[in-house]
Motif scaffolding. Structure first.
Motif, PDB file in Angstrom:
ATOM      1  N   ASP A 189       7.734  16.278  -1.164  1.00  0.00           N
ATOM      2  CA  ASP A 189       7.229  17.124  -0.070  1.00  0.00           C
ATOM      3  C   ASP A 189       5.702  17.185  -0.089  1.00  0.00           C
ATOM      4  O   ASP A 189       5.055  17.106   0.956  1.00  0.00           O
ATOM      5  N   ARG A 190       5.138  17.322  -1.273  1.00  0.00           N
ATOM      6  CA  ARG A 190       3.674  17.419  -1.368  1.00  0.00           C
ATOM      7  C   ARG A 190       3.004  16.103  -0.992  1.00  0.00           C
ATOM      8  O   ARG A 190       1.954  16.104  -0.331  1.00  0.00           O
ATOM      9  N   ILE A 191       3.564  14.996  -1.401  1.00  0.00           N
ATOM     10  CA  ILE A 191       3.017  13.690  -1.026  1.00  0.00           C
ATOM     11  C   ILE A 191       2.937  13.577   0.491  1.00  0.00           C
ATOM     12  O   ILE A 191       1.914  13.159   1.054  1.00  0.00           O
ATOM     13  N   GLU A 192       4.007  13.955   1.155  1.00  0.00           N
ATOM     14  CA  GLU A 192       4.030  13.867   2.630  1.00  0.00           C
ATOM     15  C   GLU A 192       3.020  14.822   3.253  1.00  0.00           C
ATOM     16  O   GLU A 192       2.310  14.457   4.205  1.00  0.00           O
ATOM     17  N   ARG A 193       2.916  16.031   2.722  1.00  0.00           N
ATOM     18  CA  ARG A 193       1.954  16.998   3.269  1.00  0.00           C
ATOM     19  C   ARG A 193       0.522  16.509   3.112  1.00  0.00           C
ATOM     20  O   ARG A 193      -0.346  16.824   3.935  1.00  0.00           O
ATOM     21  N   ARG A 194       0.269  15.727   2.080  1.00  0.00           N
ATOM     22  CA  ARG A 194      -1.079  15.235   1.829  1.00  0.00           C
ATOM     23  C   ARG A 194      -1.374  13.922   2.564  1.00  0.00           C
ATOM     24  O   ARG A 194      -2.429  13.333   2.400  1.00  0.00           O
ATOM     25  N   GLY A 195      -0.419  13.468   3.381  1.00  0.00           N
ATOM     26  CA  GLY A 195      -0.684  12.353   4.274  1.00  0.00           C
ATOM     27  C   GLY A 195      -0.268  10.981   3.795  1.00  0.00           C
ATOM     28  O   GLY A 195      -0.560   9.985   4.460  1.00  0.00           O
ATOM     29  N   SER A 196       0.407  10.895   2.653  1.00  0.00           N
ATOM     30  CA  SER A 196       0.911   9.611   2.173  1.00  0.00           C
ATOM     31  C   SER A 196       2.419   9.548   2.381  1.00  0.00           C
ATOM     32  O   SER A 196       3.082  10.567   2.566  1.00  0.00           O
ATOM     33  N   ARG A 197       2.950   8.344   2.332  1.00  0.00           N
ATOM     34  CA  ARG A 197       4.397   8.181   2.461  1.00  0.00           C
ATOM     35  C   ARG A 197       5.049   8.387   1.099  1.00  0.00           C
ATOM     36  O   ARG A 197       4.656   7.751   0.114  1.00  0.00           O
ATOM     37  N   PRO A 198       6.051   9.258   1.003  1.00  0.00           N
ATOM     38  CA  PRO A 198       6.726   9.460  -0.278  1.00  0.00           C
ATOM     39  C   PRO A 198       7.819   8.427  -0.510  1.00  0.00           C
ATOM     40  O   PRO A 198       8.443   7.932   0.427  1.00  0.00           O
ATOM     41  N   ALA A 199       8.038   8.104  -1.782  1.00  0.00           N
ATOM     42  CA  ALA A 199       9.130   7.205  -2.156  1.00  0.00           C
ATOM     43  C   ALA A 199       9.701   7.680  -3.482  1.00  0.00           C
ATOM     44  O   ALA A 199       8.995   8.249  -4.322  1.00  0.00           O
ATOM     45  N   LEU A 200      10.985   7.439  -3.660  1.00  0.00           N
ATOM     46  CA  LEU A 200      11.686   7.866  -4.861  1.00  0.00           C
ATOM     47  C   LEU A 200      12.093   6.644  -5.668  1.00  0.00           C
ATOM     48  O   LEU A 200      12.685   5.702  -5.127  1.00  0.00           O
ATOM     49  N   ALA A 201      11.779   6.641  -6.973  1.00  0.00           N
ATOM     50  CA  ALA A 201      12.166   5.548  -7.853  1.00  0.00           C
ATOM     51  C   ALA A 201      13.404   5.932  -8.653  1.00  0.00           C
ATOM     52  O   ALA A 201      13.549   7.074  -9.095  1.00  0.00           O
ATOM     53  N   LEU A 202      14.278   4.955  -8.846  1.00  0.00           N
ATOM     54  CA  LEU A 202      15.485   5.119  -9.646  1.00  0.00           C
ATOM     55  C   LEU A 202      15.383   4.208 -10.859  1.00  0.00           C
ATOM     56  O   LEU A 202      15.312   2.985 -10.717  1.00  0.00           O
ATOM     57  N   SER A 203      15.385   4.784 -12.050  1.00  0.00           N
ATOM     58  CA  SER A 203      15.376   3.984 -13.273  1.00  0.00           C
ATOM     59  C   SER A 203      16.749   3.377 -13.502  1.00  0.00           C
ATOM     60  O   SER A 203      17.755   3.865 -12.958  1.00  0.00           O
ATOM     61  N   PRO A 204      16.851   2.309 -14.298  1.00  0.00           N
ATOM     62  CA  PRO A 204      18.163   1.750 -14.623  1.00  0.00           C
ATOM     63  C   PRO A 204      19.094   2.835 -15.176  1.00  0.00           C
ATOM     64  O   PRO A 204      18.704   3.629 -16.028  1.00  0.00           O
ATOM     65  N   GLY A 205      20.297   2.872 -14.631  1.00  0.00           N
ATOM     66  CA  GLY A 205      21.270   3.872 -15.053  1.00  0.00           C
ATOM     67  C   GLY A 205      21.305   5.118 -14.199  1.00  0.00           C
ATOM     68  O   GLY A 205      22.239   5.926 -14.304  1.00  0.00           O
ATOM     69  N   THR A 206      20.302   5.310 -13.342  1.00  0.00           N
ATOM     70  CA  THR A 206      20.296   6.465 -12.446  1.00  0.00           C
ATOM     71  C   THR A 206      21.073   6.132 -11.183  1.00  0.00           C
ATOM     72  O   THR A 206      20.744   5.168 -10.490  1.00  0.00           O
ATOM     73  N   PRO A 207      22.118   6.901 -10.849  1.00  0.00           N
ATOM     74  CA  PRO A 207      22.914   6.593  -9.660  1.00  0.00           C
ATOM     75  C   PRO A 207      22.141   6.869  -8.378  1.00  0.00           C
ATOM     76  O   PRO A 207      21.234   7.708  -8.345  1.00  0.00           O
ATOM     77  N   ALA A 208      22.518   6.157  -7.342  1.00  0.00           N
ATOM     78  CA  ALA A 208      21.829   6.303  -6.065  1.00  0.00           C
ATOM     79  C   ALA A 208      22.385   7.434  -5.217  1.00  0.00           C
ATOM     80  O   ALA A 208      21.819   7.752  -4.167  1.00  0.00           O
ATOM     81  N   ASP A 209      23.459   8.068  -5.657  1.00  0.00           N
ATOM     82  CA  ASP A 209      24.074   9.085  -4.808  1.00  0.00           C
ATOM     83  C   ASP A 209      23.265  10.374  -4.715  1.00  0.00           C
ATOM     84  O   ASP A 209      23.571  11.248  -3.918  1.00  0.00           O
TER      85      ASP A 209
END
Length: 220
Positions: free
Chosen positions: A102-122
């Motif tokens: 949320d803060r990334i977006e408020r500050r004008g950049s596009r946010p993205a989420l990283a998933l490490s190996p073993g982290t489910p996408a759900d």
């Protein structure tokens, strides 16, 4: 003109004395995006770049910048990166990652989420959120490619078939893996060792950019 796969280069493995020259070489070869890794030595082993160094090299090359915050507390770090990075990635395994997005977006950049190996996408909260799937353990540049990353990307693409979603793979991306990744639904590739180590990075970039883009990324 048709959309192209977004290609970003990581300089993690380049010796500090050669980084500026390598950045210029890649930019002259046609690279449009640098992927700036930073770690806190807790979430991932120490390495990567400070925001000041990354900002200077970004300005000198005139390329776009994306930041990959491999840190336990992204809220304590992200403000230094949003000023010059059009995209900022935080990890789903980190503290307060939703608030960080949320803060990334408020500050004008596009946010993205990283998933490490073993982290489910759900646990990804939106079918439009940009997602970077790690195919190596964070901080382990040069490690072998984890095949499960392709399965995760494929499932995310199927879940958002009609959304303008940016789906990336980061870690061990060679030209051959790039073809497989795009075939699985990725339209964003982060490459370090293979791209940076290429004698002809313009050929590397040209070959990958000719791959049919699964869904249009917002910037290249």
């Amino acid at each position: 003109m048709s959309e192209q796969v977004r290609v970003a280069a990581s300089l993690w493995s380049v010796p500090s004395g050669s980084q500026a020259a390598e950045a210029r070489r890649l930019r002259e070869a046609g690279l449009g995006v640098f992927h700036w890794d930073t770690t806190d030595g807790v979430f991932a082993r120490a390495g990567g770049f400070s925001a000041d160094v990354a900002a200077t090299m970004t300005e000198e090359t005139g390329a776009l910048a994306e930041a990959h915050l491999m840190v336990a507390d992204p809220l304590a770090h992200l403000d230094a990166w949003t000023g010059f990075c059009e995209l900022v990635v935080v990890h789903a395994e980190a503290e307060e990652w939703r608030a960080a997005l949320d803060r990334i977006e408020r500050r004008g950049s596009r946010p993205a989420l990283a998933l490490s190996p073993g982290t489910p996408a759900d646990g990804v909260p939106s079918t439009e959120l940009a997602v970077l799937t790690m195919s190596v353990v964070p901080g382990n540049a040069g490690a072998a490619f984890d095949e499960s990353a392709l399965t995760i990307v494929r499932s995310l693409r199927e879940a958002a078939a009609h959304a303008p979603r940016l789906l990336g793979i980061d870690g061990g991306v060679t030209r051959e893996i790039a073809r497989r990744a795009v075939g699985s639904g990725s339209n964003w590739l982060v490459s370090g060792t293979d791209l940076v180590g290429s004698a002809t990075p313009q050929d590397w970039l040209s070959e990958v950019r000719k791959l049919p883009c699964p869904s249009a990324p917002s910037a290249e």
